[in-house]
Design a protein around this motif. Structure first.
Motif, PDB file in Angstrom:
ATOM      1  N   ASP A  74      25.150  36.059  37.432  1.00  0.00           N
ATOM      2  CA  ASP A  74      24.677  34.489  37.424  1.00  0.00           C
ATOM      3  C   ASP A  74      25.692  33.777  36.921  1.00  0.00           C
ATOM      4  OD1 ASP A  74      23.678  32.715  38.835  1.00  0.00           O
ATOM      5  OD2 ASP A  74      21.699  33.111  37.819  1.00  0.00           O
ATOM      6  N   GLY A  75      25.674  32.511  37.113  1.00  0.00           N
ATOM      7  CA  GLY A  75      26.229  31.771  36.359  1.00  0.00           C
ATOM      8  C   GLY A  75      27.410  30.632  36.945  1.00  0.00           C
ATOM      9  N   ASP A  76      28.126  29.829  36.525  1.00  0.00           N
ATOM     10  CA  ASP A  76      29.050  29.123  37.239  1.00  0.00           C
ATOM     11  C   ASP A  76      30.028  30.047  38.129  1.00  0.00           C
ATOM     12  OD1 ASP A  76      27.725  26.911  35.949  1.00  0.00           O
ATOM     13  OD2 ASP A  76      29.309  26.407  34.415  1.00  0.00           O
ATOM     14  N   ALA A  77      30.226  31.145  37.810  1.00  0.00           N
ATOM     15  CA  ALA A  77      31.411  32.022  38.485  1.00  0.00           C
ATOM     16  C   ALA A  77      30.762  32.187  39.866  1.00  0.00           C
ATOM     17  CB  ALA A  77      31.653  33.260  37.590  1.00  0.00           C
ATOM     18  N   TYR A  78      29.601  32.208  39.954  1.00  0.00           N
ATOM     19  CA  TYR A  78      28.824  32.726  41.175  1.00  0.00           C
ATOM     20  C   TYR A  78      28.367  31.447  41.982  1.00  0.00           C
ATOM     21  CZ  TYR A  78      29.604  37.186  39.157  1.00  0.00           C
ATOM     22  OH  TYR A  78      29.876  38.386  38.507  1.00  0.00           O
ATOM     23  N   ASP A  79      28.625  30.372  41.505  1.00  0.00           N
ATOM     24  CA  ASP A  79      28.280  28.927  42.265  1.00  0.00           C
ATOM     25  C   ASP A  79      29.168  28.932  43.639  1.00  0.00           C
ATOM     26  OD1 ASP A  79      26.360  28.477  40.718  1.00  0.00           O
ATOM     27  OD2 ASP A  79      27.587  26.986  39.515  1.00  0.00           O
ATOM     28  N   SER A  80      28.928  28.230  44.305  1.00  0.00           N
ATOM     29  CA  SER A  80      29.527  27.928  45.825  1.00  0.00           C
ATOM     30  C   SER A  80      31.007  28.005  45.568  1.00  0.00           C
ATOM     31  CB  SER A  80      29.339  26.300  46.366  1.00  0.00           C
ATOM     32  OG  SER A  80      29.791  25.567  45.676  1.00  0.00           O
ATOM     33  N   VAL A  81      31.573  28.508  46.821  1.00  0.00           N
ATOM     34  CA  VAL A  81      33.269  28.638  46.796  1.00  0.00           C
ATOM     35  C   VAL A  81      33.919  27.341  46.498  1.00  0.00           C
ATOM     36  CG1 VAL A  81      35.022  29.107  48.253  1.00  0.00           C
ATOM     37  CG2 VAL A  81      32.897  30.618  48.231  1.00  0.00           C
ATOM     38  N   ALA A  82      32.961  26.159  47.074  1.00  0.00           N
ATOM     39  CA  ALA A  82      33.573  24.645  47.145  1.00  0.00           C
ATOM     40  C   ALA A  82      33.801  24.179  45.622  1.00  0.00           C
ATOM     41  CB  ALA A  82      32.842  23.709  48.005  1.00  0.00           C
ATOM     42  N   SER A  83      33.145  24.798  44.651  1.00  0.00           N
ATOM     43  CA  SER A  83      33.047  24.560  43.211  1.00  0.00           C
ATOM     44  C   SER A  83      33.945  25.308  42.464  1.00  0.00           C
ATOM     45  CB  SER A  83      31.928  24.202  42.804  1.00  0.00           C
ATOM     46  OG  SER A  83      30.985  25.447  42.721  1.00  0.00           O
ATOM     47  N   GLY A  84      34.733  26.395  43.042  1.00  0.00           N
ATOM     48  CA  GLY A  84      35.592  27.171  42.428  1.00  0.00           C
ATOM     49  C   GLY A  84      34.837  28.736  42.064  1.00  0.00           C
ATOM     50  N   GLY A  85      33.573  28.972  42.491  1.00  0.00           N
ATOM     51  CA  GLY A  85      32.858  30.015  42.310  1.00  0.00           C
ATOM     52  C   GLY A  85      32.982  31.142  43.476  1.00  0.00           C
ATOM     53  N   LEU A  86      32.327  32.171  43.214  1.00  0.00           N
ATOM     54  CA  LEU A  86      32.290  33.275  44.321  1.00  0.00           C
ATOM     55  C   LEU A  86      31.270  33.080  45.559  1.00  0.00           C
ATOM     56  CD1 LEU A  86      32.473  36.330  41.768  1.00  0.00           C
ATOM     57  CD2 LEU A  86      34.332  35.355  43.099  1.00  0.00           C
ATOM     58  N   GLY A  87      30.356  32.022  45.341  1.00  0.00           N
ATOM     59  CA  GLY A  87      29.694  31.758  46.440  1.00  0.00           C
ATOM     60  C   GLY A  87      28.192  32.107  46.407  1.00  0.00           C
ATOM     61  N   SER A  88      28.015  33.190  45.367  1.00  0.00           N
ATOM     62  CA  SER A  88      26.435  33.759  45.438  1.00  0.00           C
ATOM     63  C   SER A  88      26.460  34.526  44.352  1.00  0.00           C
ATOM     64  CB  SER A  88      26.038  34.632  46.536  1.00  0.00           C
ATOM     65  OG  SER A  88      24.973  34.960  46.508  1.00  0.00           O
ATOM     66  N   ASP A  89      25.342  34.436  43.702  1.00  0.00           N
ATOM     67  CA  ASP A  89      24.926  35.591  42.642  1.00  0.00           C
ATOM     68  C   ASP A  89      24.627  36.855  43.132  1.00  0.00           C
ATOM     69  OD1 ASP A  89      22.332  35.016  43.508  1.00  0.00           O
ATOM     70  OD2 ASP A  89      21.726  34.047  41.834  1.00  0.00           O
ATOM     71  N   TYR A  90      24.523  37.776  42.272  1.00  0.00           N
ATOM     72  CA  TYR A  90      24.245  39.021  43.105  1.00  0.00           C
ATOM     73  C   TYR A  90      23.331  40.112  42.237  1.00  0.00           C
ATOM     74  CZ  TYR A  90      27.929  42.041  41.197  1.00  0.00           C
ATOM     75  OH  TYR A  90      28.765  42.718  40.097  1.00  0.00           O
ATOM     76  N   MET A  91      22.787  41.176  42.723  1.00  0.00           N
ATOM     77  CA  MET A  91      22.215  42.136  41.799  1.00  0.00           C
ATOM     78  C   MET A  91      22.614  43.518  42.244  1.00  0.00           C
ATOM     79  SD  MET A  91      18.081  43.324  42.065  1.00  0.00           S
ATOM     80  CE  MET A  91      18.183  44.243  43.738  1.00  0.00           C
ATOM     81  N   ASP A  92      22.980  44.450  41.012  1.00  0.00           N
ATOM     82  CA  ASP A  92      23.160  45.633  41.201  1.00  0.00           C
ATOM     83  C   ASP A  92      22.342  46.692  40.775  1.00  0.00           C
ATOM     84  OD1 ASP A  92      24.291  47.009  38.491  1.00  0.00           O
ATOM     85  OD2 ASP A  92      24.569  44.878  38.615  1.00  0.00           O
ATOM     86  N   TYR A  93      22.146  47.996  41.025  1.00  0.00           N
ATOM     87  CA  TYR A  93      21.327  48.762  40.756  1.00  0.00           C
ATOM     88  C   TYR A  93      21.676  50.227  40.841  1.00  0.00           C
ATOM     89  CZ  TYR A  93      20.972  48.720  45.807  1.00  0.00           C
ATOM     90  OH  TYR A  93      21.410  48.733  47.143  1.00  0.00           O
ATOM     91  N   SER A  94      20.943  51.314  39.948  1.00  0.00           N
ATOM     92  CA  SER A  94      21.503  52.583  39.836  1.00  0.00           C
ATOM     93  C   SER A  94      20.287  53.586  39.574  1.00  0.00           C
ATOM     94  CB  SER A  94      22.669  52.973  38.923  1.00  0.00           C
ATOM     95  OG  SER A  94      22.575  52.614  37.685  1.00  0.00           O
ATOM     96  N   ILE A  95      20.358  54.623  40.098  1.00  0.00           N
ATOM     97  CA  ILE A  95      19.506  55.679  39.502  1.00  0.00           C
ATOM     98  C   ILE A  95      20.109  57.091  39.360  1.00  0.00           C
ATOM     99  CG2 ILE A  95      18.360  56.034  41.729  1.00  0.00           C
ATOM    100  CD1 ILE A  95      15.848  56.681  40.280  1.00  0.00           C
TER     101      ILE A  95
END
Length: 236
Positions: A173-194
């Motif tokens: 999360d954070g500014d890097a994952y904000d909207s593409v219009a504001s220079g981010g990637l467009g969305s935060d995301y979750m990853d998982y593993s087992i």
């Protein structure tokens, strides 16, 4: 990692290892994929990895680690980078049954300095559980010069003698994952593993299922698809 950083690590380790209170260890691994926060860094190809660590009984440590990567993930049409070389240092300790680790890591990509990224981190552990927070002022390794947070939650348990099951979930999360219009990637995301790991004849074996939610796949495409990764490793 650049030549200056390599030399600095070598000199520091050589000088500090003279103390009887210090220990140097190494590791090497071959994996069917290099997954980092749910995203393949090798475009679904194999990875050869390895590193060295110097640790002092006081809790201070320094280390270096490297892996091959796929250049298309970072720069699209460039032939570089082909290598990720990381340098990290920190301090780890315990308070009763609670463990903690505070440090900084520098991700370097020789031949493509625009991707170089620095993160600070604080992690803790208690019993079977662990948690960590990572922060970068500029998340350059995903092509975004904005700040980002990564939260890591995990658990590890030995289900039988020499057999360990580990689970993990991470949040980016954070500014890097904000909207593409504001220079981010467009969305935060979750990853998982087992996964499950064991050791045979001194060689580590690990089989892990890794994936991201739909937002991760929307951001990174096929390199964030769910998959199973097999790793063979050796520590020395």
């Amino acid at each position: 990692m650049n030549t200056f950083a390599k030399a600095g690590v070598a000199v520091a380790m050589a000088a500090l290892s003279a103390s009887a209170a210090a220990e140097i260890s190494g590791n090497v691994a071959l994996a069917t994929d290099y997954m980092f926060r749910g995203v393949s860094q090798t475009d679904n190809q194999m990875a050869l990895q390895g590193g060295f660590d110097w640790a002092h009984e006081s809790g201070f440590y320094i280390g270096a680690w490297a892996s091959n990567v796929d250049s298309n993930f970072f720069s699209g049409t460039s032939t570089d980078p082909q290598l990720e070389a990381d340098l990290y240092l920190g301090y780890a300790g315990e308070v009763g049954e609670f463990g903690y680790d505070l440090g900084v890591i520098r991700y370097s990509y020789p031949g493509y300095d625009d991707a170089n990224t620095t993160e600070v981190y604080l992690t803790g552990s208690y019993s079977f559980f662990s948690a960590g927070v990572y922060y970068s002022n500029e998340l350059n390794f995903v092509g975004v010069s904005e700040s980002a947070w990564y939260i890591d939650l995990g658990a590890e348990y030995e289900v039988a003698e020499g057999v360990t099951v580990a689970a993990h979930v991470g949040f980016s999360d954070g500014d890097a994952y904000d909207s593409v219009a504001s220079g981010g990637l467009g969305s935060d995301y979750m990853d998982y593993s087992i996964g499950v790991s064991t050791e045979m004849a001194g060689v580590g074996l690990d089989l892990t299922y890794v994936g991201t939610n739909n937002d991760g796949e929307d951001i990174f495409g096929g390199v964030a698809d769910d998959r199973v990764v097999f790793t063979v490793s050796k520590s020395f």
